[in-house]
Design a protein around this motif. Structure first.
Motif, PDB file in Angstrom:
ATOM      1  N   GLY A 183       0.648  -1.572   0.211  1.00  0.00           N
ATOM      2  CA  GLY A 183       0.270  -0.535  -0.073  1.00  0.00           C
ATOM      3  C   GLY A 183       0.714   1.137   0.485  1.00  0.00           C
ATOM      4  O   GLY A 183      -0.029   2.326  -0.291  1.00  0.00           O
ATOM      5  N   GLU A 184       1.963   1.247   0.925  1.00  0.00           N
ATOM      6  CA  GLU A 184       3.031   2.225   0.652  1.00  0.00           C
ATOM      7  C   GLU A 184       3.868   2.335  -0.629  1.00  0.00           C
ATOM      8  O   GLU A 184       4.853   3.004   0.215  1.00  0.00           O
ATOM      9  N   ALA A 185       4.274   1.160  -1.436  1.00  0.00           N
ATOM     10  CA  ALA A 185       4.899   0.773  -1.830  1.00  0.00           C
ATOM     11  C   ALA A 185       5.413   1.859  -3.406  1.00  0.00           C
ATOM     12  O   ALA A 185       6.360   1.984  -4.100  1.00  0.00           O
TER      13      ALA A 185
ATOM     14  N   GLY B 111      10.728   4.405  -0.254  1.00  0.00           N
ATOM     15  CA  GLY B 111      11.382   4.129   0.743  1.00  0.00           C
ATOM     16  C   GLY B 111      10.650   2.610   1.325  1.00  0.00           C
ATOM     17  O   GLY B 111      10.926   2.484   2.968  1.00  0.00           O
ATOM     18  N   GLN B 112      10.059   1.732   0.707  1.00  0.00           N
ATOM     19  CA  GLN B 112      10.132   0.785   1.239  1.00  0.00           C
ATOM     20  C   GLN B 112      10.283  -0.275   0.112  1.00  0.00           C
ATOM     21  O   GLN B 112      11.165  -0.072  -0.546  1.00  0.00           O
TER      22      GLN B 112
ATOM     23  N   THR C 149      -1.580 -12.567 -11.855  1.00  0.00           N
ATOM     24  CA  THR C 149      -0.814 -11.571 -12.672  1.00  0.00           C
ATOM     25  C   THR C 149      -0.766  -9.894 -11.002  1.00  0.00           C
ATOM     26  O   THR C 149      -1.526 -10.697 -10.068  1.00  0.00           O
ATOM     27  N   VAL C 150       0.297  -9.388 -11.310  1.00  0.00           N
ATOM     28  CA  VAL C 150       0.052  -9.349  -9.323  1.00  0.00           C
ATOM     29  C   VAL C 150       0.696  -7.683  -9.691  1.00  0.00           C
ATOM     30  O   VAL C 150       1.361  -7.121 -11.553  1.00  0.00           O
ATOM     31  N   GLU C 151       0.353  -6.879  -8.742  1.00  0.00           N
ATOM     32  CA  GLU C 151       0.755  -4.836  -9.172  1.00  0.00           C
ATOM     33  C   GLU C 151       2.624  -4.972  -8.774  1.00  0.00           C
ATOM     34  O   GLU C 151       2.398  -4.727  -7.757  1.00  0.00           O
TER      35      GLU C 151
END
Length: 202
Positions: A102-104, A133-134, A150-152
């Motif tokens: 979620g923060e990457a 910063g992830q 499929t992946v994001e």
């Protein structure tokens, strides 16, 4: 015991006083004083020889055993990989933990394809903090032969590792790749018999 010794000394002194007088070299008072001094020396030596209660040294208190955590292990390095990265160890974040998707940053659509010839367990590690910063790992279990999903994936430097289970045997494959921040076209992550590659098409 003191009474016995003192009684013996007194008897010796009385017998000495009552016995025949020879030619003394010491006066009776000197003999008596020497005897008393010797008796007290024996008493003191006897008391010194009595064992004393020695305190038992304290035993070391065992420290509590650390409880296992859910922190994932760093990905294994396969002998087939020629560009195996080292995990970031600078600063406080060593990247050995689940990735905070979620923060990457924005995800880039990636099709994962299993062309290894067997069932795979796949680990993907963003091994260095990206522009947001992830860093960290994500994993997928029991991806069947010739299956895909499929992946994001957020932008950054990645290391892929797969454990391939075949009939009667198993093997490891791995590879490194970079997801560009301005990448808009779908890419494919191909898990093959000889390694893992990231390209436009498997």
């Amino acid at each position: 015991m003191k009474k016995t010794i003192l009684t013996s000394i007194l008897l010796a002194a009385i017998l000495t006083a009552c016995g025949p007088q020879g030619t003394p070299t010491m006066s009776p008072a000197d003999v008596q004083g020497s005897a008393v001094a010797a008796a007290w020396t024996m008493v003191e030596q006897t008391e010194a020889a009595i064992p004393t209660a020695t305190p038992v040294p304290p035993t070391e208190t065992p420290s509590p055993t650390a409880v296992p955590s859910d922190t994932p292990l760093p990905p294994p390095i396969s002998p087939l990989s020629t560009a195996a990265p080292t995990l970031n160890t600078s600063g406080t974040d060593n990247c050995v933990h689940p990735l905070n998707m979620g923060e990457a940053g924005p995800g880039h659509r990636t099709l994962v394809q299993n062309h290894s010839g067997g069932t795979i367990n796949l680990s993907l590690t963003l091994y260095s903090p990206n522009a947001f910063g992830q860093c960290g790992s994500i994993s997928y279990a029991n991806l069947a032969k010739n299956a895909g999903f499929t992946v994001e994936l957020p932008a950054g430097y990645w290391f892929a590792y797969a454990w391939v289970t075949l009939k009667g045997s198993s093997r490891e494959v791995s590879g490194s790749f970079f997801v560009q921040p301005a990448q808009f076209d779908k890419q494919e992550l191909c898990v093959r018999e000889d390694g893992i590659v990231y390209k436009a098409s498997c």
